[in-house]
Design a protein around this motif. Structure first.
Motif, short mmCIF file in Angstrom:
data_model
loop_
_atom_site.label_atom_id
_atom_site.label_comp_id
_atom_site.label_asym_id
_atom_site.label_seq_id
_atom_site.Cartn_x
_atom_site.Cartn_y
_atom_site.Cartn_z
N GLN A 83 0.85 -1.19 0.00
CA GLN A 83 0.00 0.00 0.00
C GLN A 83 0.89 1.25 0.00
O GLN A 83 1.04 1.92 1.01
N PRO A 84 1.49 1.54 -1.15
CA PRO A 84 2.44 2.65 -1.22
C PRO A 84 1.77 4.00 -1.00
O PRO A 84 0.57 4.17 -1.23
N ARG A 85 2.57 4.93 -0.53
CA ARG A 85 2.09 6.25 -0.17
C ARG A 85 1.42 6.96 -1.34
O ARG A 85 0.40 7.63 -1.17
N HIS A 86 1.97 6.79 -2.53
CA HIS A 86 1.46 7.52 -3.69
C HIS A 86 0.74 6.57 -4.66
O HIS A 86 1.13 6.40 -5.81
N PHE A 87 -0.30 5.95 -4.14
CA PHE A 87 -1.14 5.07 -4.96
C PHE A 87 -2.52 5.02 -4.35
O PHE A 87 -2.67 4.81 -3.14
N PHE A 111 12.75 2.60 -18.77
CA PHE A 111 11.95 3.69 -18.19
C PHE A 111 10.73 3.12 -17.46
O PHE A 111 10.42 3.54 -16.35
N THR A 112 10.05 2.18 -18.09
CA THR A 112 8.89 1.56 -17.46
C THR A 112 9.27 0.89 -16.15
O THR A 112 8.59 1.05 -15.13
N HIS A 113 10.36 0.14 -16.16
CA HIS A 113 10.84 -0.51 -14.94
C HIS A 113 11.08 0.53 -13.84
O HIS A 113 10.69 0.32 -12.68
N ALA A 114 11.71 1.63 -14.21
CA ALA A 114 12.05 2.65 -13.22
C ALA A 114 10.81 3.30 -12.64
O ALA A 114 10.75 3.59 -11.43
N VAL A 115 9.81 3.55 -13.46
CA VAL A 115 8.57 4.16 -12.96
C VAL A 115 7.83 3.20 -12.04
O VAL A 115 7.38 3.58 -10.96
N LEU A 116 7.69 1.96 -12.46
CA LEU A 116 7.01 0.98 -11.62
C LEU A 116 7.74 0.77 -10.29
O LEU A 116 7.12 0.65 -9.23
N THR A 117 9.06 0.76 -10.35
CA THR A 117 9.86 0.62 -9.14
C THR A 117 9.68 1.83 -8.23
O THR A 117 9.61 1.70 -7.00
N ALA A 118 9.59 3.01 -8.84
CA ALA A 118 9.38 4.23 -8.06
C ALA A 118 8.09 4.16 -7.25
O ALA A 118 8.03 4.61 -6.10
N VAL A 119 7.05 3.58 -7.83
CA VAL A 119 5.77 3.47 -7.14
C VAL A 119 5.81 2.40 -6.06
O VAL A 119 5.47 2.65 -4.90
N TRP A 120 6.27 1.19 -6.44
CA TRP A 120 6.07 0.02 -5.59
C TRP A 120 7.22 -0.30 -4.65
O TRP A 120 7.08 -1.14 -3.76
N GLN A 121 8.34 0.40 -4.81
CA GLN A 121 9.46 0.17 -3.87
C GLN A 121 9.99 1.47 -3.26
O GLN A 121 10.50 1.43 -2.13
N GLU A 122 9.87 2.57 -3.96
CA GLU A 122 10.58 3.78 -3.54
C GLU A 122 9.68 4.88 -2.96
O GLU A 122 10.19 5.93 -2.58
N GLU A 123 8.37 4.64 -2.90
CA GLU A 123 7.43 5.62 -2.33
C GLU A 123 7.53 6.98 -3.01
O GLU A 123 7.47 8.02 -2.36
N VAL A 126 4.69 9.37 -9.02
CA VAL A 126 4.93 9.45 -10.46
C VAL A 126 3.88 10.28 -11.18
O VAL A 126 3.90 10.40 -12.41
N ALA A 127 2.94 10.88 -10.43
CA ALA A 127 2.05 11.87 -11.02
C ALA A 127 2.73 13.24 -11.05
O ALA A 127 2.25 14.15 -11.74
N ASP A 128 3.83 13.38 -10.35
CA ASP A 128 4.57 14.64 -10.28
C ASP A 128 5.54 14.71 -11.46
O ASP A 128 6.41 13.84 -11.60
N PRO A 129 5.40 15.72 -12.32
CA PRO A 129 6.31 15.83 -13.47
C PRO A 129 7.78 15.81 -13.07
O PRO A 129 8.62 15.26 -13.80
N LYS A 130 8.11 16.40 -11.92
CA LYS A 130 9.51 16.45 -11.49
C LYS A 130 10.06 15.04 -11.25
O LYS A 130 11.23 14.77 -11.51
N THR A 131 9.22 14.15 -10.74
CA THR A 131 9.65 12.77 -10.51
C THR A 131 9.97 12.09 -11.83
O THR A 131 10.98 11.39 -11.97
#
Length: 201
Positions: A83-87, A111-123, A126-131
């Motif tokens: 249950q990640p913070r940004h989901f 890129f896809t791997h990095a985005v998915l990892t950002a959501v599910w492991q890194e909190e 990914v709705a933030d353009p800066k991210t």
């Protein structure tokens, strides 16, 4: 025998996260090119195929989803925050960003791997353009240029095309892999995709 596999997925999908690296490796082992087709399942596909947003599903379905994620995370040895913070967050920009990466001939898989990892492991959000810019920069891409492209009408048209093609192909869930007219829905169906690839070898 097709040389490509169409890959329809959502940029927030936990099951795409669990299956992404295995799918990329599977395609490579059979010499198949991946047609990356990031799509908007929540707003553009579910409404056309009978899917429900997570918060609209019954409590039993939501609870079972968490159990399945925990089981697969353990089975695959892939740690994840259930249950990640940004989901959930809006994922249209992330999908359009990936479409732009693909359109520029860059490594869409990475890129896809990095985005998915950002959501599910890194909190990370990914709705933030800066991210998204930071993720692209880390991969050696020009994040600012890709953001500009992602915000263009071209990227929007690409997203809508991916969604239309998904529905036309019989895709209704993420991730889905389409090979020679047959759809394999879910990272737990990769064994069946592999069997289809082997039968064509």
């Amino acid at each position: 025998m097709a040389d490509t596999i169409d890959y329809y997925y959502g940029m927030l999908s936990p099951f795409a996260f669990l299956g992404h690296d295995r799918f990329v490796a599977l395609a490579a082992s059979h010499g198949k090119k991946i047609n990356f087709k990031p799509a908007d399942f929540i707003e553009r596909i579910f409404a056309r195929t009978g899917g429900l947003k997570l918060h609209d599903r019954s409590e039993a379905r939501q609870a079972y989803r968490l159990k399945e994620l925990a089981r697969w995370s353990k089975e695959l040895g892939v740690p994840m925050n259930l249950q990640p913070r940004h989901f959930p967050v809006a994922d249209e920009l992330a999908a359009r960003f990936a479409i732009s990466v693909n359109g520029c001939g860059l490594d869409t898989g990475a890129f896809t791997h990095a985005v998915l990892t950002a959501v599910w492991q890194e909190e990370r959000n990914v709705a933030d353009p800066k991210t998204l810019v930071a993720i692209a920069d880390t991969l050696g891409m020009s994040g600012r240029d890709l953001l500009t492209e992602a915000q263009s009408e071209t990227a929007l048209a690409g997203l809508e095309r991916n969604c239309d093609e998904a529905v036309a192909s019989g895709v209704f869930g993420t991730p889905s892999y389409a090979y020679e007219g047959e759809v394999f829905w879910g990272q737990d169906r990769l064994q069946f995709l592999e069997a289809a690839l082997q039968s064509d070898a």
